[in-house]
Design an enzyme around this catalytic site. Sequence first.
Site, PDB file in Angstrom:
ATOM      1  N   ARG A  37      44.514  74.471 -11.430  1.00 37.64           N
ATOM      2  CA  ARG A  37      45.682  73.744 -10.928  1.00 37.64           C
ATOM      3  C   ARG A  37      46.835  74.697 -10.659  1.00 37.64           C
ATOM      4  NH1 ARG A  37      48.617  68.570 -13.885  1.00 37.64           N
ATOM      5  NH2 ARG A  37      50.230  68.247 -12.313  1.00 37.64           N
TER       6      ARG A  37
ATOM      7  N   ASN B  27      41.335  63.083  -9.103  1.00 41.10           N
ATOM      8  CA  ASN B  27      41.999  63.446  -7.861  1.00 41.10           C
ATOM      9  C   ASN B  27      41.210  64.499  -7.091  1.00 41.10           C
ATOM     10  OD1 ASN B  27      44.394  61.866  -7.840  1.00 41.10           O
ATOM     11  ND2 ASN B  27      45.211  63.122  -9.501  1.00 41.10           N
TER      12      ASN B  27
ATOM     13  N   CYS C 103      44.622  54.662  -9.070  1.00 38.89           N
ATOM     14  CA  CYS C 103      45.788  55.545  -9.196  1.00 38.89           C
ATOM     15  C   CYS C 103      46.875  54.780  -9.938  1.00 38.89           C
ATOM     16  CB  CYS C 103      46.280  55.963  -7.814  1.00 38.89           C
ATOM     17  SG  CYS C 103      47.717  57.069  -7.816  1.00 38.89           S
TER      18      CYS C 103
ATOM     19  N   HIS D 195      48.061  58.692  -2.743  1.00 37.01           N
ATOM     20  CA  HIS D 195      49.165  59.656  -2.749  1.00 37.01           C
ATOM     21  C   HIS D 195      49.843  59.762  -1.378  1.00 37.01           C
ATOM     22  CE1 HIS D 195      47.847  61.895  -6.666  1.00 37.01           C
ATOM     23  NE2 HIS D 195      48.037  60.597  -6.819  1.00 37.01           N
TER      24      HIS D 195
ATOM     25  N   TYR E 256      55.180  61.003  -3.724  1.00 41.96           N
ATOM     26  CA  TYR E 256      54.338  61.996  -3.042  1.00 41.96           C
ATOM     27  C   TYR E 256      54.748  62.180  -1.585  1.00 41.96           C
ATOM     28  CZ  TYR E 256      51.136  62.279  -6.983  1.00 41.96           C
ATOM     29  OH  TYR E 256      50.598  62.513  -8.222  1.00 41.96           O
TER      30      TYR E 256
END
Length: 418
Positions: free
Chosen positions: A90, A145, A165, A195, A242
């Site tokens: 990440r 995700n 989500c 998102h 987002y």
Amino acid sequence: MKLAIVGGGSTYTPELIDGFIRLQRELPIEELVLVDTDRTRLELVGGMSRRMLLRGGHPARLTTTDDLVAGVSDADAVLIQLRVGGQDAREQDESWPHDVDCIGQETTGPGGLAKALRTVPIVLRIAEVVRTHAKPDAWIVDFTNPVGIVTRALLQAGHRAVGLCNVAIGFQRRFASEAGVAPDRVALAHVGLNHLTWERGVFVDGVDMLPNALETRLGELAEDVELAPALLSQLGVIPSYYLRYYYAHDEVLHEQLHASTRAQEVRAIEQELLGIYADDAIDTKPEILEKRGGAFYSEAAIELLIAIRGGTELPRVVNLRNDGVLPFLPDDHVIEVPARHIDGRFVAEPVAPLPDDISGLISAVAGYERLALDAAVHGGRDRVLRAMRAHPLVLQHDRAEKLTDLLLAANSRFLEWA
């Protein structure tokens, strides 16, 4: 009911356990299995979860295993919550796009493509095990995700799957609290892709409260999603936070270049949580877990499982096949809208026509998502480049070339074909 959680060694699992305890009457679980390849985390999270269940008077038998077949065998439902590569991967997703003046984010833009390439093949392999060993009518609930791309991969492969989500339930809970009503009295006109969503209406007992909220609390609502009040006023909707990566890309990039990554912050929180979980005297959810992210995750998952079991016909926001709901997208694309569970499947609520600026952005990102899934399933630098170039935050060929090289260099150990 037997529920298997793949990725059960996540430090966030105790949030789920807390929800199971609070809502045990609505969702009776007899057996709960945490499945993870990280035995150390699994032991700590499993121990914490057992203590919480005992304190909360929940009768479920909890086991832990690194054997996927044993974990999902005869399961009624399987929840997948993976982060392939952990916080280290990440952190890379949040960093290398900066070299080409793009935002670094784990689900949006170049970093989101990297995560999809790492994740889709593994989730598909897990799903095949579920298909073979879980109950024939078992559902896969995907919280991994990028949810939209992963869910479409599952559906495309013929799995009984739905994506979840926590963005929508966060909006719902916030408006319910402000209105002083129970959450189930609040319905959202939530639309878009995972998102990439907008709230077009907030209905309390059938009355849309959004127009008045935008008129009287515009500044507060804009601050919540960190966007300009003038933008919300013109759109007449509330974008999810987002959308800031699109509507305020350069501002976000500037902030990212002068701050630590979210991965660094979460890594520190996780280490503290694991230390807490190791204490045999602690049997309640620690407050610091709220900083881990994923607010209302447990409620969203439980509400969905209750719906699957036929406990309610209220609409829940999920990721599912489009099937004509958004007429400008292919039927097999995955969208995020309210849907009801009817006769063993999720049926989307009707969606009013969208304005061109919103439908145009959805179409552009959907085109990228289709190319990203093709690259994740079939591999190859050319497919990755096509997906990268198609993303609205990239577009330029030279930029896409550089970003593709950076992605492949950072993720070579995860990509079997690289």
